[in-house]
Design a protein around this motif. Sequence first.
Motif, short mmCIF file in Angstrom:
data_model
loop_
_atom_site.label_atom_id
_atom_site.label_comp_id
_atom_site.label_asym_id
_atom_site.label_seq_id
_atom_site.Cartn_x
_atom_site.Cartn_y
_atom_site.Cartn_z
N ARG A 235 -7.44 -10.48 -2.33
CA ARG A 235 -6.66 -9.76 -3.35
C ARG A 235 -5.31 -9.32 -2.80
NH1 ARG A 235 -11.96 -7.75 -4.71
NH2 ARG A 235 -11.71 -6.05 -3.21
N ILE A 236 -5.30 -8.87 -1.56
CA ILE A 236 -4.04 -8.44 -0.94
C ILE A 236 -3.10 -9.62 -0.74
CG2 ILE A 236 -3.05 -7.47 1.17
CD1 ILE A 236 -5.62 -5.74 1.36
N VAL A 237 -3.64 -10.74 -0.26
CA VAL A 237 -2.82 -11.94 -0.06
C VAL A 237 -2.23 -12.41 -1.39
CG1 VAL A 237 -2.92 -14.38 0.59
CG2 VAL A 237 -4.02 -12.66 2.03
N ASN A 238 -3.04 -12.38 -2.44
CA ASN A 238 -2.54 -12.80 -3.76
C ASN A 238 -1.42 -11.89 -4.23
OD1 ASN A 238 -4.48 -14.81 -3.77
ND2 ASN A 238 -5.90 -13.70 -5.09
N THR A 239 -1.57 -10.59 -3.99
CA THR A 239 -0.54 -9.64 -4.39
C THR A 239 0.76 -9.89 -3.65
OG1 THR A 239 -2.21 -7.95 -4.89
CG2 THR A 239 0.04 -7.18 -4.56
N ILE A 240 0.66 -10.12 -2.33
CA ILE A 240 1.86 -10.37 -1.53
C ILE A 240 2.54 -11.68 -1.94
CG2 ILE A 240 2.68 -10.86 0.81
CD1 ILE A 240 0.55 -8.92 1.84
N ASN A 241 1.76 -12.72 -2.07
CA ASN A 241 2.34 -14.03 -2.40
C ASN A 241 3.00 -14.03 -3.78
OD1 ASN A 241 1.53 -15.03 0.06
ND2 ASN A 241 -0.24 -16.13 -0.74
N SER A 242 2.45 -13.21 -4.69
CA SER A 242 3.04 -13.16 -6.03
C SER A 242 4.46 -12.59 -6.00
CB SER A 242 2.17 -12.31 -6.96
OG SER A 242 2.22 -10.93 -6.60
N ALA A 243 4.78 -11.80 -4.96
CA ALA A 243 6.12 -11.20 -4.85
C ALA A 243 7.12 -12.14 -4.21
CB ALA A 243 6.04 -9.91 -4.04
N GLN A 244 6.64 -13.25 -3.60
CA GLN A 244 7.51 -14.23 -2.93
C GLN A 244 8.51 -13.55 -1.97
OE1 GLN A 244 9.19 -16.33 -6.36
NE2 GLN A 244 7.58 -17.87 -6.21
N PRO A 245 7.98 -12.83 -0.98
CA PRO A 245 8.88 -12.10 -0.06
C PRO A 245 9.54 -13.03 0.96
CG PRO A 245 6.61 -11.88 0.67
CD PRO A 245 6.56 -12.66 -0.63
N ASP A 246 10.54 -12.50 1.61
CA ASP A 246 11.19 -13.23 2.72
C ASP A 246 10.41 -13.06 4.02
OD1 ASP A 246 13.58 -14.19 1.28
OD2 ASP A 246 14.02 -12.05 1.13
N LEU A 247 9.67 -11.95 4.13
CA LEU A 247 8.95 -11.65 5.37
C LEU A 247 7.78 -10.72 5.03
CD1 LEU A 247 10.54 -10.78 8.77
CD2 LEU A 247 8.89 -9.17 7.81
N VAL A 248 6.69 -10.83 5.77
CA VAL A 248 5.53 -9.95 5.59
C VAL A 248 5.36 -9.11 6.84
CG1 VAL A 248 3.04 -9.81 5.19
CG2 VAL A 248 4.39 -11.61 4.08
N ALA A 249 5.25 -7.80 6.67
CA ALA A 249 5.06 -6.86 7.78
C ALA A 249 3.72 -6.16 7.62
CB ALA A 249 6.20 -5.85 7.82
N ILE A 250 2.78 -6.43 8.52
CA ILE A 250 1.47 -5.78 8.52
C ILE A 250 1.52 -4.70 9.59
CG2 ILE A 250 -1.03 -6.08 8.71
CD1 ILE A 250 -0.59 -9.07 8.17
N VAL A 251 1.59 -3.44 9.16
CA VAL A 251 1.86 -2.36 10.12
C VAL A 251 0.58 -1.59 10.49
CG1 VAL A 251 4.30 -2.06 9.71
CG2 VAL A 251 2.71 -0.99 8.16
N GLY A 252 -0.42 -2.33 10.99
CA GLY A 252 -1.56 -1.70 11.65
C GLY A 252 -2.76 -1.38 10.80
N ASP A 253 -3.85 -1.04 11.50
CA ASP A 253 -5.15 -0.71 10.91
C ASP A 253 -5.63 -1.81 9.97
OD1 ASP A 253 -5.25 1.58 12.37
OD2 ASP A 253 -5.37 2.94 10.67
N LEU A 254 -5.63 -3.01 10.50
CA LEU A 254 -6.13 -4.15 9.74
C LEU A 254 -7.65 -4.15 9.67
CD1 LEU A 254 -5.85 -6.99 8.42
CD2 LEU A 254 -5.78 -7.94 10.74
N VAL A 255 -8.32 -3.74 10.77
CA VAL A 255 -9.77 -3.93 10.88
C VAL A 255 -10.47 -2.69 11.42
CG1 VAL A 255 -9.62 -6.42 11.17
CG2 VAL A 255 -9.48 -4.94 13.18
N ASP A 256 -11.76 -2.62 11.12
CA ASP A 256 -12.67 -1.64 11.71
C ASP A 256 -13.89 -2.39 12.21
OD1 ASP A 256 -11.53 1.06 11.31
OD2 ASP A 256 -11.59 0.49 9.20
N GLY A 257 -13.71 -3.17 13.26
CA GLY A 257 -14.83 -3.95 13.79
C GLY A 257 -14.32 -5.09 14.65
#
Length: 435
Positions: A235-257
């Motif tokens: 769902r998050i990937v679909n939301t990001i791709n729908s915006a057609q950004p120039d760059l994607v910044a993932i600023v931490g706390d991706l996982v708990d495991g």
Amino acid sequence: MIAVFVLIALVAVGLLVTVHWYLWRRLVRDVSAPDGLWRRVGTVLVVALPLVSVANMISSRAGAPFSVQRVLAWPGFLWLAMLLYLVLALLVGEVVRLIVRRARSVPARAAAAPDAGAVGGPPVPAEQDRDEAPEPEREPEPDSASASSGSSSSPEEPGRTPTRRVFLARTLAVGATAAAATTVGSGAYSVLNGPTLKHVTVPLPKLARAAHGYRIAVVSDIHLGPILGKAHTQRIVNTINSAQPDLVAIVGDLVDGSVADLGPAAEPLRHLRSRHGSFFVTGNHEYFGDAAEWVDHLRELNVHPLENARRELPAFDLAGVNDVAGEDQGDGPDFRKALGDRDPGRASVLMAHQPVQIHEAVDWKVGLQLSGHTHGGQLWPGPYLAELANPTVAGLERYGDTQLYVTRGAGAWGPPVRVGAESDVTVVRLASPST
């Protein structure tokens, strides 16, 4: 250190017991007959639900099998959210009780007051001896048929309709439960339905006119774990791709495991699409496990970690620093390594998980810092608590010549519930000051 830990644990257990005793009193004892079915069922629930929540928290720390963690996570975390809003709703009910009690006491005092013209109580008939007190009337004893008929419909008066006090207790209990369930249910739907897409324009000093309108999709605090898995990532990937950004910044706390448990859940990140790629910096939760393992795995998913490093893009310098939690593992933030030898004439954007890192960013004359970590407070009244530990809880603020944007994050930690802090992916549109 051990003594402090034990003391904190005892205080936490004491608080948990006290809160659940209060819930039992208001939601079970005050509304049910001593031998009623709800008294037995409610008592079992008040004991069992906190035990499940505690077992859930212990299982993740003790390294229990991931399948066990998933079984315990849903009821364990959701009960913690229900507990918060049940207590808040019942405290509102205490105010209602006080108002009703005050309202009832006014006519009672008026009825008990003697008539203005009477002194010393009601008049005594002439034929009655003044020294002889009147014999009180005796209430008729109920016959055996009426005493044995009927069922216990209240905790106080078997065989009769509930008293006003019991009726009020039941009304407040049902209202509090309905309010808490509705709040938690809508908050869970908000998380599981995916983040909203926000847009914000940020003037970036020294940004060239040709780069005006450059768009960065900022996402943080995805928190893949026993509850939020592959569908959440998609769902998050679909939301990001729908915006057609120039760059994607993932600023931490991706996982708990671990990668072993959550590698498949992170797989959709491979399909992120942007002109200049996807970048990542660690958050504090990565260091609860093996952060280096995740950094290596993200490279396999075409996500580029910035470990105290910088990437010179055509329009500006993109830098990233490790989270402060990495200091305990000798892997903390190093601003000098990330920013020390860059050209000060170029615009700069810094990825740093925690907003508190803004003070170093100001010292290094960064134009814009992108952060997460706060979840915007996640569960109201959480924003007021988050303000105590973070310079900015959510949104855009300026610190000297440096701007800080804090996203509320796209996931949730603990209960998969958000109240008053909607999850988001933010498209930051950079604006050139020369336009």
